[in-house]
Design a protein around this motif. Structure first.
Motif, PDB file in Angstrom:
ATOM      1  N   THR A 198      10.766  -1.168   6.411  1.00 62.43           N
ATOM      2  CA  THR A 198      10.026  -0.909   7.299  1.00 62.43           C
ATOM      3  C   THR A 198       9.540  -0.256   8.646  1.00 62.43           C
ATOM      4  OG1 THR A 198       9.071  -3.187   7.737  1.00 62.43           O
ATOM      5  CG2 THR A 198       8.112  -2.335   6.452  1.00 62.43           C
ATOM      6  N   LYS A 199      10.765  -1.348   9.771  1.00 62.66           N
ATOM      7  CA  LYS A 199      11.235  -0.840  10.899  1.00 62.66           C
ATOM      8  C   LYS A 199      11.866   0.758  10.233  1.00 62.66           C
ATOM      9  CE  LYS A 199      14.718  -2.765  14.509  1.00 62.66           C
ATOM     10  NZ  LYS A 199      15.524  -1.884  13.553  1.00 62.66           N
ATOM     11  N   THR A 200      13.121   1.117   9.118  1.00 51.29           N
ATOM     12  CA  THR A 200      13.703   1.831   9.358  1.00 51.29           C
ATOM     13  C   THR A 200      12.980   2.895   9.150  1.00 51.29           C
ATOM     14  OG1 THR A 200      15.919   1.065   7.881  1.00 51.29           O
ATOM     15  CG2 THR A 200      15.944   2.798   7.495  1.00 51.29           C
ATOM     16  N   GLN A 201      11.620   2.773   8.063  1.00 49.60           N
ATOM     17  CA  GLN A 201      11.496   4.298   7.621  1.00 49.60           C
ATOM     18  C   GLN A 201      10.693   4.756   8.929  1.00 49.60           C
ATOM     19  OE1 GLN A 201       8.068   2.113   4.517  1.00 49.60           O
ATOM     20  NE2 GLN A 201       9.455   2.176   3.808  1.00 49.60           N
ATOM     21  N   VAL A 202       9.844   3.430  10.136  1.00 51.63           N
ATOM     22  CA  VAL A 202       9.850   4.418  11.377  1.00 51.63           C
ATOM     23  C   VAL A 202      10.599   4.259  12.239  1.00 51.63           C
ATOM     24  CG1 VAL A 202       8.743   3.386  13.259  1.00 51.63           C
ATOM     25  CG2 VAL A 202       7.963   2.541  11.584  1.00 51.63           C
ATOM     26  N   GLU A 203      11.355   3.892  12.418  1.00 50.84           N
ATOM     27  CA  GLU A 203      12.789   4.599  12.170  1.00 50.84           C
ATOM     28  C   GLU A 203      12.927   6.075  12.003  1.00 50.84           C
ATOM     29  OE1 GLU A 203      16.049   2.904  13.701  1.00 50.84           O
ATOM     30  OE2 GLU A 203      15.324   0.725  13.264  1.00 50.84           O
ATOM     31  N   SER A 204      12.852   6.321  10.907  1.00 48.92           N
ATOM     32  CA  SER A 204      13.535   7.939  10.498  1.00 48.92           C
ATOM     33  C   SER A 204      12.827   8.521  10.710  1.00 48.92           C
ATOM     34  CB  SER A 204      13.406   7.673   8.896  1.00 48.92           C
ATOM     35  OG  SER A 204      12.207   7.674   8.190  1.00 48.92           O
ATOM     36  N   ILE A 205      10.262   8.594  11.532  1.00 42.84           N
ATOM     37  CA  ILE A 205      10.387   9.518  10.966  1.00 42.84           C
ATOM     38  C   ILE A 205       9.875  10.786  13.134  1.00 42.84           C
ATOM     39  CG2 ILE A 205       8.188   8.586  10.188  1.00 42.84           C
ATOM     40  CD1 ILE A 205       6.667   8.016  12.385  1.00 42.84           C
ATOM     41  N   HIS A 206      11.254   9.519  13.559  1.00 48.92           N
ATOM     42  CA  HIS A 206      11.484  10.371  15.331  1.00 48.92           C
ATOM     43  C   HIS A 206      10.506  10.526  15.930  1.00 48.92           C
ATOM     44  CE1 HIS A 206      15.098  10.338  17.192  1.00 48.92           C
ATOM     45  NE2 HIS A 206      14.670  11.783  18.126  1.00 48.92           N
ATOM     46  N   HIS A 207       9.601   9.026  15.977  1.00 50.67           N
ATOM     47  CA  HIS A 207       8.804   8.202  16.927  1.00 50.67           C
ATOM     48  C   HIS A 207       8.912   8.931  18.253  1.00 50.67           C
ATOM     49  CE1 HIS A 207       4.307   8.711  17.718  1.00 50.67           C
ATOM     50  NE2 HIS A 207       4.553   7.505  18.963  1.00 50.67           N
ATOM     51  N   GLN A 208       9.513  10.037  18.991  1.00 47.90           N
ATOM     52  CA  GLN A 208      10.406   9.534  20.368  1.00 47.90           C
ATOM     53  C   GLN A 208       9.285   9.336  21.551  1.00 47.90           C
ATOM     54  OE1 GLN A 208      13.215  11.902  21.169  1.00 47.90           O
ATOM     55  NE2 GLN A 208      14.277  10.747  22.985  1.00 47.90           N
ATOM     56  N   LEU A 209       9.705   8.139  22.392  1.00 45.21           N
ATOM     57  CA  LEU A 209       9.355   8.134  24.004  1.00 45.21           C
ATOM     58  C   LEU A 209       9.697   8.324  24.923  1.00 45.21           C
ATOM     59  CD1 LEU A 209       6.811   4.803  22.753  1.00 45.21           C
ATOM     60  CD2 LEU A 209       6.084   7.283  22.063  1.00 45.21           C
ATOM     61  N   SER A 210       9.420   9.123  26.309  1.00 44.78           N
ATOM     62  CA  SER A 210      10.306   9.339  26.778  1.00 44.78           C
ATOM     63  C   SER A 210      10.705   8.890  28.257  1.00 44.78           C
ATOM     64  CB  SER A 210       9.452  10.109  27.945  1.00 44.78           C
ATOM     65  OG  SER A 210       8.173  10.132  28.944  1.00 44.78           O
ATOM     66  N   SER A 211       9.090   7.152  28.070  1.00 42.46           N
ATOM     67  CA  SER A 211       9.941   6.021  28.542  1.00 42.46           C
ATOM     68  C   SER A 211       8.970   4.947  27.774  1.00 42.46           C
ATOM     69  CB  SER A 211       9.765   6.513  30.172  1.00 42.46           C
ATOM     70  OG  SER A 211       7.838   6.883  30.224  1.00 42.46           O
ATOM     71  N   LEU A 212       9.262   3.893  28.150  1.00 42.77           N
ATOM     72  CA  LEU A 212       8.194   2.440  28.431  1.00 42.77           C
ATOM     73  C   LEU A 212       7.861   2.222  29.320  1.00 42.77           C
ATOM     74  CD1 LEU A 212      10.611   1.195  25.279  1.00 42.77           C
ATOM     75  CD2 LEU A 212       8.720   2.097  24.750  1.00 42.77           C
ATOM     76  N   GLU A 213       7.095   1.693  29.808  1.00 43.08           N
ATOM     77  CA  GLU A 213       6.237   0.704  31.135  1.00 43.08           C
ATOM     78  C   GLU A 213       6.086  -0.434  30.480  1.00 43.08           C
ATOM     79  OE1 GLU A 213       3.365   3.161  32.237  1.00 43.08           O
ATOM     80  OE2 GLU A 213       3.725   5.391  32.512  1.00 43.08           O
ATOM     81  N   PHE A 214       6.487  -1.086  31.623  1.00 37.67           N
ATOM     82  CA  PHE A 214       5.910  -2.624  31.531  1.00 37.67           C
ATOM     83  C   PHE A 214       5.949  -3.056  32.924  1.00 37.67           C
ATOM     84  CE2 PHE A 214      10.210  -1.745  28.724  1.00 37.67           C
ATOM     85  CZ  PHE A 214       9.090  -2.687  27.922  1.00 37.67           C
ATOM     86  N   HIS A 215       4.335  -3.270  32.523  1.00 38.09           N
ATOM     87  CA  HIS A 215       3.521  -3.968  33.970  1.00 38.09           C
ATOM     88  C   HIS A 215       3.233  -5.036  34.191  1.00 38.09           C
ATOM     89  CE1 HIS A 215       1.635   0.202  34.696  1.00 38.09           C
ATOM     90  NE2 HIS A 215       1.899   0.310  33.238  1.00 38.09           N
ATOM     91  N   ASP A 264       0.526  -1.609   0.219  1.00 40.21           N
ATOM     92  CA  ASP A 264      -0.162   0.097   0.235  1.00 40.21           C
ATOM     93  C   ASP A 264       1.161   1.114  -0.026  1.00 40.21           C
ATOM     94  OD1 ASP A 264      -2.185  -1.616   2.650  1.00 40.21           O
ATOM     95  OD2 ASP A 264      -2.255  -1.301  -0.283  1.00 40.21           O
ATOM     96  N   LEU A 265       2.224   1.115   0.622  1.00 41.63           N
ATOM     97  CA  LEU A 265       2.532   2.287   0.924  1.00 41.63           C
ATOM     98  C   LEU A 265       3.870   2.589  -0.084  1.00 41.63           C
ATOM     99  CD1 LEU A 265       3.640   2.531   4.482  1.00 41.63           C
ATOM    100  CD2 LEU A 265       1.662   3.417   3.300  1.00 41.63           C
ATOM    101  N   SER A 266       3.939   0.995  -0.986  1.00 40.33           N
ATOM    102  CA  SER A 266       5.384   0.908  -1.965  1.00 40.33           C
ATOM    103  C   SER A 266       4.642   1.902  -2.837  1.00 40.33           C
ATOM    104  CB  SER A 266       5.738  -0.164  -2.105  1.00 40.33           C
ATOM    105  OG  SER A 266       4.457  -0.878  -3.057  1.00 40.33           O
ATOM    106  N   PHE A 267       3.563   3.141  -3.962  1.00 40.44           N
ATOM    107  CA  PHE A 267       3.824   3.324  -4.638  1.00 40.44           C
ATOM    108  C   PHE A 267       3.797   5.078  -4.682  1.00 40.44           C
ATOM    109  CE2 PHE A 267       1.554  -0.954  -5.219  1.00 40.44           C
ATOM    110  CZ  PHE A 267       1.733  -1.174  -6.873  1.00 40.44           C
ATOM    111  N   LEU A 268       3.885   5.159  -2.576  1.00 37.94           N
ATOM    112  CA  LEU A 268       4.276   6.317  -2.779  1.00 37.94           C
ATOM    113  C   LEU A 268       5.106   7.000  -3.103  1.00 37.94           C
ATOM    114  CD1 LEU A 268       1.561   6.644   0.797  1.00 37.94           C
ATOM    115  CD2 LEU A 268       1.130   7.079  -1.724  1.00 37.94           C
ATOM    116  N   SER A 269       5.505   8.281  -2.566  1.00 37.30           N
ATOM    117  CA  SER A 269       6.635   8.893  -2.452  1.00 37.30           C
ATOM    118  C   SER A 269       8.002   8.923  -1.571  1.00 37.30           C
ATOM    119  CB  SER A 269       6.714  10.536  -3.071  1.00 37.30           C
ATOM    120  OG  SER A 269       5.832  10.755  -2.188  1.00 37.30           O
ATOM    121  N   ASP A 270       8.644   9.169  -1.167  1.00 37.53           N
ATOM    122  CA  ASP A 270       9.470   9.064  -0.379  1.00 37.53           C
ATOM    123  C   ASP A 270       8.579  10.034   1.091  1.00 37.53           C
ATOM    124  OD1 ASP A 270      11.202   7.275  -0.567  1.00 37.53           O
ATOM    125  OD2 ASP A 270      12.306   8.607  -1.516  1.00 37.53           O
ATOM    126  N   GLN A 271       8.193  11.368   0.165  1.00 38.83           N
ATOM    127  CA  GLN A 271       7.369  11.966   1.721  1.00 38.83           C
ATOM    128  C   GLN A 271       6.167  11.789   1.745  1.00 38.83           C
ATOM    129  OE1 GLN A 271       9.110  14.690   3.279  1.00 38.83           O
ATOM    130  NE2 GLN A 271       6.872  14.500   4.258  1.00 38.83           N
TER     131      GLN A 271
END
Length: 342
Positions: A39-56, A8-15
């Protein structure tokens, strides 16, 4: 947003691809990042940063959450149909998950999605590295539920999170001995949530915390409150009576205690709250009475609590910092809440 295949995303431009990924819910980001190294690299590149990860962590599963991503809840199931009453006494290493599900509300619908990719992501080490990479986050909080801390080997948990910053810990049903071990082992710096307190444990609570929560089994006393240094303090079973509450307010105003405090919540059962407590606590304290219809009140106090408030007062500290103290009552519960502000 509907579920997306890589095609679904392969036909899109990088932007264009970047724009679509940026609009994904957090759980969708995780699922999409698992599909391929690309796809992992694509997600990393948008820099969706979390301040912490909680493990319950409890006896059978680990739930991943984050304050920065309220739409994210990933459940790592380690045992199926396991009765905690029949668990062996000996601690065991934290088992690798046998199933992984995302639970999230997406487009106003509750969705459960299987997240499983063998053989690449079947161990905790692989999952933690993946989460660290896509969320650019090495800060971790470990919250143990239902005696979860006494179930698993401390050494295995230390080794598993080696290289991460464990900034928060909590335990809701642990013994005193387990709680001491938890605090001494991980030495949290920002977030502590506990259900037992004595002078020895009080000494293990560091200064300059962001969040401190005491469970219902702790009847926090006034002298203990004055020793704490945290921005947010939540007490589910307060034993601080009118003299202690008044003393806390006076010392805050003089800057002799709790100078970094931003929010305090003291919860009381109705039968334990002092009779005429509001009037007796606020007596002889310089204050300004606030109307619930006024701008100064509404700028500070959350709207969801307005209906329960019986009184609100504005205080001024010697350095000019302001605070609003409110008294709430609902059914058989009473609260004193303290909001520091400019």
């Amino acid at each position: 947003m509907a579920d997306l295949d890589p095609d679904d995303l392969s036909f899109l431009s990088d932007q264009g691809r970047k724009n679509v990924i940026e609009e994904m819910a957090t759980s969708q980001l995780i699922a999409y990042s698992l599909r391929s190294p690309s796809t992992k690299t694509q997600v990393e590149s948008i820099h969706h940063q979390l301040s912490s990860l909680e493990f319950h962590i409890d006896h059978t599963k680990v739930i991943l959450k984050s304050e920065d991503a309220p739409d994210m809840e990933v459940r790592f199931v380690m045992f199926k149909g396991r009765d905690k009453k029949n668990v062996d006494d000996d601690r065991i290493p934290l088992p690798n998950p046998i199933s992984i599900q995302s639970h999230a509300i997406i487009n106003q619908e509750y969705q459960v999605t299987e997240m499983w990719k063998e053989p690449d992501y079947c161990s905790w080490e692989q999952w933690l590295c993946h989460l660290r990479d896509i969320f650019h986050c090495q800060n971790v909080k470990l919250f143990f539920k239902e005696n979860g801390f006494s179930r698993f080997s401390v050494q295995s948990i230390q080794e598993l999170f080696n290289g991460f910053n464990i900034i928060g810990v909590g335990a809701d049903e642990s013994s005193r001995e387990d709680l001491v071990e938890l605090l001494e082992t991980f030495k949290p710096t920002k977030d502590i949530r506990i259900n037992y307190l004595d002078q020895d444990i009080l000494k293990l609570i560091p200064e300059d915390l962001d969040f401190l929560k005491f469970g219902k089994r702790i009847g926090l006393k006034a002298e203990e409150l004055l020793e704490l240094d945290s921005k947010f303090i939540e007490v589910l079973s307060s034993k601080i009576m009118e003299v202690g509450a008044q003393g806390f307010i006076k010392q805050w105003m003089k800057m002799t205690s709790n100078v970094n405090l931003e929010f305090l919540s003291l919860r009381y059962e109705k039968k334990t709250f002092p009779q005429n407590g509001e009037e007796r606590i606020i007596a002889k304290i310089p204050r300004r009475v606030l109307s619930k219809e006024g701008k100064r009140f509404r700028a500070v106090v959350p709207e969801s609590t307005w209906a329960y408030i019986s009184g609100a007062y504005e205080l001024t500290r010697v350095d000019g910092k302001m605070a609003t103290v409110v008294f709430e009552q609902e059914s058989d519960v009473r609260w004193i809440k303290f909001y520091a502000h400019k």
